[in-house]
Design an enzyme around this catalytic site. Structure first.
Site, PDB file in Angstrom:
ATOM      1  N   LYS A  11       0.802  -1.181  -0.118  1.00  0.00           N
ATOM      2  CA  LYS A  11       0.225  -0.120   0.044  1.00  0.00           C
ATOM      3  C   LYS A  11       0.883   1.153  -0.055  1.00  0.00           C
ATOM      4  O   LYS A  11       2.041   1.159   0.261  1.00  0.00           O
ATOM      5  CB  LYS A  11      -1.009  -0.095   1.315  1.00  0.00           C
ATOM      6  CG  LYS A  11      -2.034  -1.071   1.098  1.00  0.00           C
ATOM      7  CD  LYS A  11      -2.981  -1.282   2.122  1.00  0.00           C
ATOM      8  CE  LYS A  11      -4.021  -2.286   2.408  1.00  0.00           C
ATOM      9  NZ  LYS A  11      -4.902  -2.289   3.060  1.00  0.00           N
ATOM     10  N   TYR A  51     -12.278  -1.830  -4.119  1.00  0.00           N
ATOM     11  CA  TYR A  51     -12.776  -2.170  -2.499  1.00  0.00           C
ATOM     12  C   TYR A  51     -14.371  -1.964  -2.732  1.00  0.00           C
ATOM     13  O   TYR A  51     -14.762  -1.919  -1.529  1.00  0.00           O
ATOM     14  CB  TYR A  51     -12.198  -1.197  -1.642  1.00  0.00           C
ATOM     15  CG  TYR A  51     -10.738  -1.540  -1.225  1.00  0.00           C
ATOM     16  CD1 TYR A  51     -10.834  -2.716  -0.142  1.00  0.00           C
ATOM     17  CD2 TYR A  51      -9.658  -0.746  -1.610  1.00  0.00           C
ATOM     18  CE1 TYR A  51      -9.394  -2.951  -0.160  1.00  0.00           C
ATOM     19  CE2 TYR A  51      -8.484  -1.263  -1.055  1.00  0.00           C
ATOM     20  CZ  TYR A  51      -8.155  -2.317  -0.294  1.00  0.00           C
ATOM     21  OH  TYR A  51      -7.110  -2.424   0.030  1.00  0.00           O
ATOM     22  N   ARG A  87      -2.621 -14.785   4.369  1.00  0.00           N
ATOM     23  CA  ARG A  87      -3.206 -13.838   5.479  1.00  0.00           C
ATOM     24  C   ARG A  87      -2.761 -14.393   6.571  1.00  0.00           C
ATOM     25  O   ARG A  87      -2.589 -13.736   7.577  1.00  0.00           O
ATOM     26  CB  ARG A  87      -4.764 -14.554   5.530  1.00  0.00           C
ATOM     27  CG  ARG A  87      -5.655 -14.045   4.278  1.00  0.00           C
ATOM     28  CD  ARG A  87      -5.991 -12.658   4.112  1.00  0.00           C
ATOM     29  NE  ARG A  87      -6.461 -12.032   5.134  1.00  0.00           N
ATOM     30  CZ  ARG A  87      -7.384 -11.112   5.052  1.00  0.00           C
ATOM     31  NH1 ARG A  87      -7.472 -10.277   4.126  1.00  0.00           N
ATOM     32  NH2 ARG A  87      -7.834 -10.376   6.283  1.00  0.00           N
ATOM     33  N   THR A  93      -5.820  -7.217  10.536  1.00  0.00           N
ATOM     34  CA  THR A  93      -6.231  -5.943   9.782  1.00  0.00           C
ATOM     35  C   THR A  93      -5.598  -4.820  10.568  1.00  0.00           C
ATOM     36  O   THR A  93      -4.928  -4.001  10.138  1.00  0.00           O
ATOM     37  CB  THR A  93      -7.523  -5.757   9.522  1.00  0.00           C
ATOM     38  OG1 THR A  93      -8.266  -6.960   9.004  1.00  0.00           O
ATOM     39  CG2 THR A  93      -7.798  -4.425   8.678  1.00  0.00           C
ATOM     40  N   ARG A 104       2.170  -6.927   8.767  1.00  0.00           N
ATOM     41  CA  ARG A 104       1.516  -5.800   9.293  1.00  0.00           C
ATOM     42  C   ARG A 104       2.173  -5.568  10.559  1.00  0.00           C
ATOM     43  O   ARG A 104       2.013  -4.204  11.100  1.00  0.00           O
ATOM     44  CB  ARG A 104      -0.016  -6.333   9.161  1.00  0.00           C
ATOM     45  CG  ARG A 104      -0.660  -6.040   7.966  1.00  0.00           C
ATOM     46  CD  ARG A 104      -2.063  -6.409   7.953  1.00  0.00           C
ATOM     47  NE  ARG A 104      -2.731  -6.149   6.611  1.00  0.00           N
ATOM     48  CZ  ARG A 104      -4.082  -6.577   6.350  1.00  0.00           C
ATOM     49  NH1 ARG A 104      -4.487  -7.269   6.970  1.00  0.00           N
ATOM     50  NH2 ARG A 104      -4.564  -6.244   5.253  1.00  0.00           N
ATOM     51  N   ASN A 114      -2.256  -0.054   6.390  1.00  0.00           N
ATOM     52  CA  ASN A 114      -1.699  -1.159   7.105  1.00  0.00           C
ATOM     53  C   ASN A 114      -0.895  -2.127   6.292  1.00  0.00           C
ATOM     54  O   ASN A 114      -0.681  -3.334   6.246  1.00  0.00           O
ATOM     55  CB  ASN A 114      -2.946  -2.010   7.882  1.00  0.00           C
ATOM     56  CG  ASN A 114      -3.809  -2.520   6.605  1.00  0.00           C
ATOM     57  OD1 ASN A 114      -3.809  -2.108   5.454  1.00  0.00           O
ATOM     58  ND2 ASN A 114      -4.764  -3.300   7.115  1.00  0.00           N
ATOM     59  N   HIS A 117      -2.067  -5.499   1.225  1.00  0.00           N
ATOM     60  CA  HIS A 117      -3.418  -6.147   1.028  1.00  0.00           C
ATOM     61  C   HIS A 117      -3.224  -7.777   0.880  1.00  0.00           C
ATOM     62  O   HIS A 117      -2.155  -7.989   0.181  1.00  0.00           O
ATOM     63  CB  HIS A 117      -4.251  -5.769  -0.116  1.00  0.00           C
ATOM     64  CG  HIS A 117      -5.363  -6.498  -0.650  1.00  0.00           C
ATOM     65  ND1 HIS A 117      -6.672  -6.309   0.102  1.00  0.00           N
ATOM     66  CD2 HIS A 117      -5.467  -7.304  -1.573  1.00  0.00           C
ATOM     67  CE1 HIS A 117      -7.286  -7.188  -0.568  1.00  0.00           C
ATOM     68  NE2 HIS A 117      -6.772  -7.743  -1.586  1.00  0.00           N
ATOM     69  N   GLU A 128      -9.502 -10.335  -7.906  1.00  0.00           N
ATOM     70  CA  GLU A 128      -8.459  -9.155  -7.373  1.00  0.00           C
ATOM     71  C   GLU A 128      -7.203  -9.179  -8.568  1.00  0.00           C
ATOM     72  O   GLU A 128      -6.701  -8.431  -8.998  1.00  0.00           O
ATOM     73  CB  GLU A 128      -8.168  -9.381  -6.407  1.00  0.00           C
ATOM     74  CG  GLU A 128      -9.283  -8.952  -5.214  1.00  0.00           C
ATOM     75  CD  GLU A 128      -8.826  -8.963  -3.938  1.00  0.00           C
ATOM     76  OE1 GLU A 128      -7.892  -9.371  -3.636  1.00  0.00           O
ATOM     77  OE2 GLU A 128      -9.716  -8.695  -3.117  1.00  0.00           O
TER      78      GLU A 128
HETATM   79  N1  UDP Z   1     -10.044  -0.838   7.044  1.00  0.00           N
HETATM   80  C1  UDP Z   1      -9.928   0.566   7.792  1.00  0.00           C
HETATM   81  N2  UDP Z   1     -10.773   0.570   8.864  1.00  0.00           N
HETATM   82  C2  UDP Z   1     -11.313  -0.538   9.610  1.00  0.00           C
HETATM   83  C3  UDP Z   1     -11.472  -1.647   8.754  1.00  0.00           C
HETATM   84  C4  UDP Z   1     -10.439  -1.770   7.420  1.00  0.00           C
HETATM   85  O1  UDP Z   1      -9.400   1.597   7.562  1.00  0.00           O
HETATM   86  O2  UDP Z   1     -11.993  -0.550  10.447  1.00  0.00           O
HETATM   87  C5  UDP Z   1      -8.974  -0.632   5.914  1.00  0.00           C
HETATM   88  C6  UDP Z   1      -7.750  -1.366   5.827  1.00  0.00           C
HETATM   89  O3  UDP Z   1      -6.735  -0.664   5.185  1.00  0.00           O
HETATM   90  C7  UDP Z   1      -8.243  -2.806   5.457  1.00  0.00           C
HETATM   91  C8  UDP Z   1      -9.268  -2.522   4.194  1.00  0.00           C
HETATM   92  O4  UDP Z   1      -9.975  -1.350   5.044  1.00  0.00           O
HETATM   93  O5  UDP Z   1      -6.956  -3.306   4.943  1.00  0.00           O
HETATM   94  C9  UDP Z   1     -10.122  -3.581   3.899  1.00  0.00           C
HETATM   95  O6  UDP Z   1     -10.583  -4.131   5.058  1.00  0.00           O
HETATM   96  P1  UDP Z   1     -11.021  -5.419   5.174  1.00  0.00           P
HETATM   97  O7  UDP Z   1     -11.743  -5.712   6.586  1.00  0.00           O
HETATM   98  O8  UDP Z   1     -11.080  -6.292   4.007  1.00  0.00           O
HETATM   99  O9  UDP Z   1      -9.471  -5.913   6.035  1.00  0.00           O
HETATM  100  P2  UDP Z   1      -8.237  -6.845   5.309  1.00  0.00           P
HETATM  101  O10 UDP Z   1      -8.831  -8.022   4.560  1.00  0.00           O
HETATM  102  O11 UDP Z   1      -7.255  -5.876   4.512  1.00  0.00           O
HETATM  103  O12 UDP Z   1      -7.479  -7.301   6.344  1.00  0.00           O
HETATM  104 MG    MG Z   2     -10.278  -7.982   2.911  1.00  0.00          MG
END
Ligand code: UDP
Ligand code: MG
Length: 143
Positions: A11, A51, A87, A93, A104, A114, A117, A128
């Site tokens: 990112k 997204y 993951r 996250t 992360r 974070n 992705h 994706e």
């Molecule tokens: N995100 C955020 N606030 C939140 C949850 C998610 O800013 O409360 C952002 C963060 O950058 C995250 C992305 O949105 O990576 C996508 O969210 P997701 O729940 O899909 O998390 P990920 O799959 O990336 O762990």
């Molecule tokens: Mg996600």
């Protein structure tokens, strides 16, 4: 059977902080092969499209702003059980909750910024990977 590819993005924050090399090293050391990779800057429209599943979430505007704020790296990663294993490698996250030694934990600035992705399912990985690449870009390596 679990699929063998996943999509990652490094990112804008991690690119700006010059963590591309360190993050790619972690990915390769964990056994993933980088089978397609590029650097680009997402437009706001492209970040919104990528997204789209989060469009109704309160953090959507901030997420789109951040993801279109500077260049990213997008890459297709190849490994058995790719989605789940990646993951695990990146961690939760929210970096405050990410396990020690995860990408992360070590490179994220905050829950929104974070570092990386990772696709959340084989179905998402398919969508994706094709968002950024054509099957032709990685077919020779996958077969
Ligand atoms: N995100 C955020 N606030 C939140 C949850 C998610 O800013 O409360 C952002 C963060 O950058 C995250 C992305 O949105 O990576 C996508 O969210 P997701 O729940 O899909 O998390 P990920 O799959 O990336 O762990
Ligand atoms: Mg996600």
């Amino acid at each position: 059977m679990a699929g063998n590819k996943t999509l990652t993005m490094i990112k804008p924050g991690a690119v700006k902080n010059k963590h591309i090399g360190a993050i790619i090293d972690r990915i390769e050391q964990a056994g993933f092969r980088i089978v397609a990779i590029k650097s680009l800057k997402l437009s706001k429209i492209a970040a919104e499209e990528f997204y789209q599943e989060h469009r109704d979430k309160p953090f959507f505007g901030e997420l789109v702003e951040f993801m279109s704020s500077g260049p990213i790296i997008a890459a297709v990663l190849y490994k058995d059980n790719a989605v789940e294993d990646f993951r695990k490698l990146i961690g939760s996250t929210d970096p405050a909750q990410a396990e020690e030694g995860t990408i992360r934990k070590d490179f994220a600035e905050s829950k929104s910024q974070n570092a990386v992705h990772g696709s959340d399912s084989d179905e998402s990985a398919e969508r994706e990977c094709h968002f950024f690449f054509s099957t032709l870009d990685y077919l020779r390596v996958m077969k």
